[in-house]
Design an enzyme around this catalytic site. Structure first.
Site, PDB file in Angstrom:
ATOM      1  N   GLY A  35      58.336  42.080  21.139  1.00  0.00           N
ATOM      2  CA  GLY A  35      58.045  42.458  22.521  1.00  0.00           C
ATOM      3  C   GLY A  35      59.251  42.995  23.275  1.00  0.00           C
ATOM      4  O   GLY A  35      59.115  43.558  24.353  1.00  0.00           O
ATOM      5  N   GLN A  94      54.216  39.372  46.951  1.00  0.00           N
ATOM      6  CA  GLN A  94      55.118  38.212  47.085  1.00  0.00           C
ATOM      7  C   GLN A  94      56.397  38.668  47.785  1.00  0.00           C
ATOM      8  O   GLN A  94      57.495  38.536  47.268  1.00  0.00           O
ATOM      9  CB  GLN A  94      55.426  37.633  45.713  1.00  0.00           C
ATOM     10  CG  GLN A  94      54.203  37.047  45.022  1.00  0.00           C
ATOM     11  CD  GLN A  94      54.564  36.400  43.697  1.00  0.00           C
ATOM     12  OE1 GLN A  94      55.480  35.608  43.609  1.00  0.00           O
ATOM     13  NE2 GLN A  94      53.841  36.781  42.649  1.00  0.00           N
ATOM     14  N   LYS A 192      38.548  37.533  55.402  1.00  0.00           N
ATOM     15  CA  LYS A 192      38.529  37.160  53.978  1.00  0.00           C
ATOM     16  C   LYS A 192      39.186  35.795  53.821  1.00  0.00           C
ATOM     17  O   LYS A 192      40.270  35.578  54.344  1.00  0.00           O
ATOM     18  CB  LYS A 192      39.291  38.212  53.165  1.00  0.00           C
ATOM     19  CG  LYS A 192      39.483  37.833  51.714  1.00  0.00           C
ATOM     20  CD  LYS A 192      40.008  38.981  50.894  1.00  0.00           C
ATOM     21  CE  LYS A 192      41.511  39.033  50.846  1.00  0.00           C
ATOM     22  NZ  LYS A 192      42.014  40.088  49.955  1.00  0.00           N
ATOM     23  N   ARG A 194      40.691  33.341  51.023  1.00  0.00           N
ATOM     24  CA  ARG A 194      41.041  33.232  49.606  1.00  0.00           C
ATOM     25  C   ARG A 194      41.540  31.822  49.317  1.00  0.00           C
ATOM     26  O   ARG A 194      42.412  31.310  50.029  1.00  0.00           O
ATOM     27  CB  ARG A 194      42.132  34.241  49.240  1.00  0.00           C
ATOM     28  CG  ARG A 194      42.359  34.354  47.730  1.00  0.00           C
ATOM     29  CD  ARG A 194      43.615  35.148  47.414  1.00  0.00           C
ATOM     30  NE  ARG A 194      43.465  36.597  47.483  1.00  0.00           N
ATOM     31  CZ  ARG A 194      43.079  37.364  46.481  1.00  0.00           C
ATOM     32  NH1 ARG A 194      42.745  36.827  45.330  1.00  0.00           N
ATOM     33  NH2 ARG A 194      43.015  38.661  46.622  1.00  0.00           N
TER      34      ARG A 194
END
Ligand code: R5P
Length: 300
Positions: A35, A94, A192, A194
């Site tokens: 990877g 973030q 909304k 969440r």
């Protein structure tokens, strides 16, 4: 100017380069079986103004690592400047610490890009207006909203029975800009909720007067749940036609399937993130931001 593409953005880079009448410069990108990645410039950049274009959608971390290495390779190889175009900036949700104990993830990846050698940055439709302040180096923030306004006019989606809808309260500023570009279309927002642990989304109260037709605007579509939940609430309240405009098509999980099966007529996104064939669906239409990026690069 030499323009290089990361592996996430080959189509967009080619289009940008075509607008600039430049070839895409050659770089080798290799992923080892474990990877790890290696990049290697295949042409000289000594004293050149360079551009590297890489979107940092899924897999975000892998695309970021490749980008860090490309910027580093350009600096080490003598580039005069490196403009980093990140059409979709991963980790932008973030941008600050929401709850004690969290990292400010966006700041971490931005510092890496700056430390590696980025001279300036170009991005599109940042999640918040404060994001440019996270950078220490100059940022050119672009927006697809003018392209959306053009498309809405071209496709004659507006009439007296149309409202613009934000599927969450955080998108109101964006909605007001689009409304102004369209000459003052009424706006509505859907609350909304969440669940911060499970990520589950519920659309709640509607603020504003709904009409028969809704143009729903968001900055990004990830799982598609925000759009689908809002569309269901609007449909329940009597909206009969719905069109979605969103800049970044992250399309995680089964977003394509749930959007295709939702009550919306059409979903317009841009090519800030490449949408592979497997994620395309009949209701989807992609608008290119290539010319806008090329214009910005002409001026740096
Ligand atoms: C959230 O604040 C954003 O503006 C988008 O509404 C959100 O990221 C979309 O995520 P999803 O498609 O997973 O609901």
């Amino acid at each position: 100017m030499k323009i290089f593409s990361g592996s996430a953005s080959r189509d967009l880079t080619k289009k940008v380069a075509d607008h600039l009448r430049l070839p895409v410069a050659t770089i080798e990108h290799h992923v080892f079986p474990d990877g790890e990645q290696r990049v290697m410039l295949k042409e000289s950049v000594v004293n050149e103004d360079t551009v590297v274009l890489q979107s940092t959608g899924m897999p975000t971390d892998r695309h970021y690592m490749e980008l860090f290495f490309m910027i580093d390779a350009l600096r080490r190889s003598g580039a005069k400047s490196t403009t980093v175009v990140v059409p979709y900036l991963g980790y932008q949700r973030q941008d600050h610490v929401f709850r004690e104990g969290e990292a400010r993830s966006l700041e971490v990846v931005i510092r890496f890009m700056e430390q590696a050698g980025g001279t300036r940055f170009i991005g599109l439709d940042f999640h918040s207006v404060k994001i440019p302040e996270v950078f220490l180096k100059p940022v050119i923030p672009l927006s697809a909203l003018s392209l959306f306004a053009e498309k809405i006019k071209q496709e004659q989606l507006l009439d007296n029975d149309t409202v613009l809808v934000s599927p969450d309260m955080g998108g109101i500023r964006r909605l007001d800009i689009l409304s102004d570009l369209l000459g003052g279309v009424p706006t509505v927002s859907v609350e909304k909720n969440r669940d911060l642990i499970t990520g589950d989304i519920n659309a709640g109260a509607i603020h504003g007067m709904i009409k028969k037709k809704a143009i729903i605007l968001d900055d990004m579509i990830s799982s598609g749940k925000t759009i689908v939940q809002a569309a269901k609430v609007l449909q329940h309240q009597g909206v009969v036609e719905m069109f979605v405009f969103a800049t970044h098509a992250i399309f995680s999980e089964d977003a394509s399937t749930i959007l295709q099966g939702s009550p919306v007529q059409k979903v317009y996104v841009t090519d800030t993130i490449h949408v592979p064939e497997i994620k395309q669906f009949a209701k989807l239409q992609v608008i290119s931001v290539a010319e806008m990026i090329a214009e910005a690069l002409r001026e740096v």
